[in-house]
Design an enzyme around this catalytic site. Sequence first.
Site, mmCIF file in Angstrom:
data_model
loop_
_atom_site.group_PDB
_atom_site.id
_atom_site.type_symbol
_atom_site.label_atom_id
_atom_site.label_comp_id
_atom_site.label_asym_id
_atom_site.label_seq_id
_atom_site.Cartn_x
_atom_site.Cartn_y
_atom_site.Cartn_z
ATOM 1 N N GLY A 3 0.589 7.237 -11.875
ATOM 2 C CA GLY A 3 0.077 8.005 -10.735
ATOM 3 C C GLY A 3 0.633 9.426 -10.664
ATOM 4 O O GLY A 3 0.552 10.204 -11.619
ATOM 5 N N ASP B 186 0.860 -1.173 0.000
ATOM 6 C CA ASP B 186 0.000 0.000 0.000
ATOM 7 C C ASP B 186 0.897 1.223 0.000
ATOM 8 O O ASP B 186 1.913 1.264 0.700
ATOM 9 C CB ASP B 186 -0.944 0.009 1.205
ATOM 10 C CG ASP B 186 -2.153 0.892 0.922
ATOM 11 O OD1 ASP B 186 -2.943 0.538 0.037
ATOM 12 O OD2 ASP B 186 -2.275 1.949 1.562
HETATM 13 P P1 ITT Z 1 -3.420 -1.820 -5.402
HETATM 14 O O1 ITT Z 1 -4.272 -2.710 -6.237
HETATM 15 O O2 ITT Z 1 -2.030 -2.366 -5.170
HETATM 16 O O3 ITT Z 1 -4.092 -1.373 -4.120
HETATM 17 P P2 ITT Z 1 -3.615 0.998 -6.122
HETATM 18 O O4 ITT Z 1 -3.180 1.774 -7.327
HETATM 19 O O5 ITT Z 1 -5.053 1.082 -5.717
HETATM 20 O O6 ITT Z 1 -3.174 -0.518 -6.345
HETATM 21 P P3 ITT Z 1 -2.878 2.039 -3.502
HETATM 22 O O7 ITT Z 1 -4.212 1.707 -2.955
HETATM 23 O O8 ITT Z 1 -1.666 1.638 -2.731
HETATM 24 O O9 ITT Z 1 -2.659 1.418 -4.956
HETATM 25 O O10 ITT Z 1 -2.855 3.593 -3.792
HETATM 26 C C1 ITT Z 1 -1.659 4.248 -4.037
HETATM 27 C C2 ITT Z 1 -1.900 5.531 -4.798
HETATM 28 O O11 ITT Z 1 -0.702 6.309 -4.795
HETATM 29 C C3 ITT Z 1 -2.248 5.257 -6.258
HETATM 30 O O12 ITT Z 1 -3.108 6.254 -6.730
HETATM 31 C C4 ITT Z 1 -0.907 5.360 -6.962
HETATM 32 O O13 ITT Z 1 -1.056 5.787 -8.284
HETATM 33 C C5 ITT Z 1 -0.151 6.371 -6.093
HETATM 34 N N1 ITT Z 1 1.259 5.966 -6.040
HETATM 35 C C6 ITT Z 1 1.808 5.037 -5.219
HETATM 36 N N2 ITT Z 1 3.091 4.834 -5.528
HETATM 37 C C7 ITT Z 1 3.351 5.641 -6.575
HETATM 38 C C8 ITT Z 1 4.496 5.858 -7.370
HETATM 39 O O14 ITT Z 1 5.607 5.174 -7.190
HETATM 40 N N3 ITT Z 1 4.416 6.746 -8.352
HETATM 41 C C9 ITT Z 1 3.275 7.423 -8.578
HETATM 42 N N4 ITT Z 1 2.134 7.284 -7.889
HETATM 43 C C10 ITT Z 1 2.173 6.379 -6.893
#
Ligand code: ITT
Length: 202
Positions: free
Chosen positions: A152, A76
């Site tokens: 992201g 996460d």
């Molecule tokens: P999961 O299925 O693994 O949960 P997710 O995209 O929903 O995937 P999270 O709930 O952990 O992931 O939310 C993390 C948010 O932060 C998500 O919007 C990502 O795009 C952003 N994020 C996390 N790490 C990032 C990175 O290395 N570069 C850019 N954005 C990142």
Amino acid sequence: MQLWFMTGNKGKLLEAKHAFSPLGFNVEQFVINGTIPEIIEPQCDTLEEVADAKITQGIELLKSIGKESDALLVEDSGFFIDALGGFPGVYSAYVLEKIGCEGVLKLINSLESLNASFRASACLWDGNIIHRGSGICPGKLVDSIRGVNGFGYDPIFTPFDYLNNSINGLTFGEVEIGIKENFSHRKKALDEVLLSLNNTTN
Ligand code: ITT
């Protein structure tokens, strides 16, 4: 070693493959009957709590298909803006979906400090116990969307490390995955997980 990564985020998957493949891990997305399993992401205050909830559900899913001795990774992560008290933090995925990087840039327009950080919390089930790791990548927001790499919040963030090394103001969106890895919160979290794994297996 086969390692399932329970994530719906292709960017995370790519980075985990990049970090783990040279070490002999075959990282694949965890799917059941060709579908990414639905899990409940609880509304918690910390990434660690959310990662714990993900791994608990992931282990149950492995059990339900008789594969509980397989290795499973979850993670996460979030984007934390200092001058907004860490917002969006654990709400990063929601905020990105609703307003995107453009909306975040509007939000930060009048902020005095553009300091921000990425954070990640990872859990790896080795078939027996859970290994945990976390990582922080400090840096700054930039004032426009730059670059097409990564995912992201990458195009609006430029990192620096604790020795104040930077990538000359480039955003994560403007560099290759191997350069991002030198600063990445995810890579740090995965390194901690690996250290714990190695300490138990040696
Ligand atoms: P999961 O299925 O693994 O949960 P997710 O995209 O929903 O995937 P999270 O709930 O952990 O992931 O939310 C993390 C948010 O932060 C998500 O919007 C990502 O795009 C952003 N994020 C996390 N790490 C990032 C990175 O290395 N570069 C850019 N954005 C990142």
